[in-house]
Design a protein around this motif. Structure first.
Motif, PDB file in Angstrom:
ATOM      1  N   ILE A 149      -1.019  24.105  25.787  1.00  0.00           N
ATOM      2  CA  ILE A 149      -0.269  23.458  24.686  1.00  0.00           C
ATOM      3  C   ILE A 149       0.934  22.681  25.251  1.00  0.00           C
ATOM      4  CG2 ILE A 149       1.136  23.868  22.625  1.00  0.00           C
ATOM      5  CD1 ILE A 149      -0.743  26.204  21.950  1.00  0.00           C
ATOM      6  N   MET A 150       1.666  23.303  26.159  1.00  0.00           N
ATOM      7  CA  MET A 150       2.864  22.629  26.697  1.00  0.00           C
ATOM      8  C   MET A 150       2.491  21.324  27.367  1.00  0.00           C
ATOM      9  SD  MET A 150       5.412  25.581  28.119  1.00  0.00           S
ATOM     10  CE  MET A 150       4.313  26.348  29.236  1.00  0.00           C
ATOM     11  N   ASN A 151       1.450  21.378  28.188  1.00  0.00           N
ATOM     12  CA  ASN A 151       1.076  20.159  28.909  1.00  0.00           C
ATOM     13  C   ASN A 151       0.515  19.104  27.959  1.00  0.00           C
ATOM     14  OD1 ASN A 151       0.861  18.867  31.609  1.00  0.00           O
ATOM     15  ND2 ASN A 151      -1.240  18.646  30.891  1.00  0.00           N
ATOM     16  N   ARG A 152      -0.309  19.547  27.020  1.00  0.00           N
ATOM     17  CA  ARG A 152      -0.917  18.583  26.097  1.00  0.00           C
ATOM     18  C   ARG A 152       0.170  17.887  25.272  1.00  0.00           C
ATOM     19  NH1 ARG A 152      -2.000  19.207  21.125  1.00  0.00           N
ATOM     20  NH2 ARG A 152      -2.124  21.481  21.169  1.00  0.00           N
ATOM     21  N   VAL A 153       1.113  18.666  24.757  1.00  0.00           N
ATOM     22  CA  VAL A 153       2.184  18.073  23.942  1.00  0.00           C
ATOM     23  C   VAL A 153       3.041  17.138  24.803  1.00  0.00           C
ATOM     24  CG1 VAL A 153       4.257  18.612  22.592  1.00  0.00           C
ATOM     25  CG2 VAL A 153       2.175  19.944  22.264  1.00  0.00           C
ATOM     26  N   ALA A 154       3.355  17.555  26.032  1.00  0.00           N
ATOM     27  CA  ALA A 154       4.178  16.694  26.910  1.00  0.00           C
ATOM     28  C   ALA A 154       3.468  15.365  27.148  1.00  0.00           C
ATOM     29  CB  ALA A 154       4.444  17.402  28.238  1.00  0.00           C
ATOM     30  N   LEU A 162       8.279  18.466  32.146  1.00  0.00           N
ATOM     31  CA  LEU A 162       8.243  19.697  31.362  1.00  0.00           C
ATOM     32  C   LEU A 162       9.130  20.716  32.087  1.00  0.00           C
ATOM     33  CD1 LEU A 162       6.840  21.215  29.026  1.00  0.00           C
ATOM     34  CD2 LEU A 162       4.986  21.720  30.588  1.00  0.00           C
ATOM     35  N   ALA A 163      10.200  21.164  31.419  1.00  0.00           N
ATOM     36  CA  ALA A 163      11.151  22.080  32.077  1.00  0.00           C
ATOM     37  C   ALA A 163      11.020  23.479  31.497  1.00  0.00           C
ATOM     38  CB  ALA A 163      12.577  21.564  31.880  1.00  0.00           C
ATOM     39  N   THR A 164      11.009  24.470  32.370  1.00  0.00           N
ATOM     40  CA  THR A 164      10.957  25.857  31.903  1.00  0.00           C
ATOM     41  C   THR A 164      12.189  26.612  32.410  1.00  0.00           C
ATOM     42  OG1 THR A 164       9.625  26.489  33.812  1.00  0.00           O
ATOM     43  CG2 THR A 164       8.438  25.975  31.785  1.00  0.00           C
ATOM     44  N   GLY A 165      12.481  27.732  31.736  1.00  0.00           N
ATOM     45  CA  GLY A 165      13.713  28.474  32.039  1.00  0.00           C
ATOM     46  C   GLY A 165      13.534  29.591  33.056  1.00  0.00           C
ATOM     47  N   HIS A 166      12.551  29.497  33.952  1.00  0.00           N
ATOM     48  CA  HIS A 166      12.373  30.555  34.960  1.00  0.00           C
ATOM     49  C   HIS A 166      13.634  30.692  35.803  1.00  0.00           C
ATOM     50  CE1 HIS A 166       8.132  29.484  34.097  1.00  0.00           C
ATOM     51  NE2 HIS A 166       7.982  30.792  34.184  1.00  0.00           N
ATOM     52  N   ASN A 167      14.108  31.933  35.943  1.00  0.00           N
ATOM     53  CA  ASN A 167      15.304  32.160  36.754  1.00  0.00           C
ATOM     54  C   ASN A 167      14.912  32.749  38.113  1.00  0.00           C
ATOM     55  OD1 ASN A 167      15.029  35.024  36.498  1.00  0.00           O
ATOM     56  ND2 ASN A 167      16.092  34.963  34.534  1.00  0.00           N
ATOM     57  N   LEU A 168      15.928  33.021  38.938  1.00  0.00           N
ATOM     58  CA  LEU A 168      15.660  33.521  40.293  1.00  0.00           C
ATOM     59  C   LEU A 168      14.881  34.838  40.274  1.00  0.00           C
ATOM     60  CD1 LEU A 168      16.188  33.203  43.385  1.00  0.00           C
ATOM     61  CD2 LEU A 168      18.279  34.523  43.037  1.00  0.00           C
TER      62      LEU A 168
END
Ligand code: Q46
Ligand code: ZN
Ligand code: ZN
Length: 310
Positions: A149-154, A162-168
């Protein structure tokens, strides 16, 4: 208990970050977080101010903090929220969507919402149950659905990034898991930036150098309301266990998490994974239903899962 003072103004510090030997007051901590994010964006050539960014927001602290920082720094960042239909007695999806919408409204930001049960007729746990994927946990199905979904919408809405909030902590837990099994192909795909390739938007992780603790401090000190509860299916996961182990290590050896991650990226840059004799997945086909790149002949794994009409 030791009292720390702010590195910049000498006022009483609200946070001490042993791994950086830095302590800050509220104002200067928030300023440092924003400046450090910009440094990470530039260091890894993630995106420019002229590019439209789609931020994947879940209502959790990391993704809302990321959106907040990008908004404050004048990037063109819109959000996408995917409602997974996860309830589990705490109305997880409902509550996290409300908080995300409230955040976007307060800042006048554009939020795209995709509701999985309304669009595909089933919640994520129902899809997992029916398809018998994922050994009793819906996470494998959830990951597949969210990625598609994320890729299709982008791509459909012309967001190159497309930016995600993955942290260290997220990144280091994945790295530890992949190291324990020597999953070199997975390590090869682990990076702060995955460049855009035919039909895939560029994927970036601007928070990859911040610990979970720093992210929690940023959201609390910025008074951002976020969903405290984790997704009920995250409890007891391997990743949660690795995070616990890594926190114990960090306590004894401050800076180990960041060093493990940075040294991995340096080793990769130096070619440590360059000569893998493994076939890379070939995404040269296009799904006739959703028009996303796929490795399969005919409908992609996602379309087969949701039973889309062919
Ligand atoms: S994969 Fe699994 Fe997460 Fe999906 S089902 Fe919940 S824990 S939300 S990042
Ligand atoms: Zn200060
Ligand atoms: Zn498809």
């Amino acid at each position: 208990m030791a009292i720390y003072t702010c590195r910049k103004c000498k006022a009483k510090a609200v946070i001490n970050m042993k791994q950086h030997r830095l302590a800050f007051c509220r104002e200067h901590f928030l300023e440092w977080m924003v400046e450090s994010t910009i440094k990470t964006i530039d260091k890894y050539h993630m995106f420019k101010h002229s590019e439209k960014i789609l931020v994947a927001v879940s209502g959790g602290k990391d993704s809302l903090a990321l959106w907040d920082i990008l908004w404050k720094t004048g990037y063109q960042a819109d959000g996408i929220y995917i409602s997974l239909g996860i309830d589990d007695g705490i109305q997880y999806s409902h509550h996290s969507q409300q908080l995300t919408e409230k955040f976007a409204d307060a800042r006048g930001l554009k939020l795209l919402v995709v509701n999985v049960p309304e669009t595909y007729g089933e919640t994520i746990p129902q899809m997992a149950e029916r398809s018998k994927r994922g050994q009793g946990k819906p996470c494998a199905v959830c990951g597949l659905v969210k990625r598609q979904i994320m890729n299709r919408v982008a791509v459909e809405h012309e967001y190159p990034v497309l930016a995600t909030g993955h942290n260290l902590d997220d990144e280091v837990a994945v790295l530890l898991g992949n190291t324990l099994t020597w999953s070199l192909d997975m390590m090869q795909r682990q990076a702060p930036v995955l460049p855009s390739t035919g039909g895939f938007a560029r994927k970036v992780k601007p928070l990859c150098r911040f610990t979970e603790r720093e992210m929690a401090a940023y959201t609390i000190l910025s008074q951002i309301e976020y969903i405290f509860d984790e997704c009920p299916f995250a409890v007891g996961s391997k990743s949660a266990y690795y995070k616990e182990l890594l926190n114990k290590l960090e306590e004894e050896m401050p800076g180990k998490k960041l060093k493990f991650y940075s040294d991995f990226l340096l080793a990769k840059k130096d070619g440590f994974l360059d000569n893998l004799h493994q076939d890379k997945p070939d995404y040269s086909q296009t799904c006739p239903i959703c028009h996303q790149p796929t490795t399969m002949d005919g409908p992609c794994t996602f379309c087969r899962l949701v039973g889309a009409a062919y």
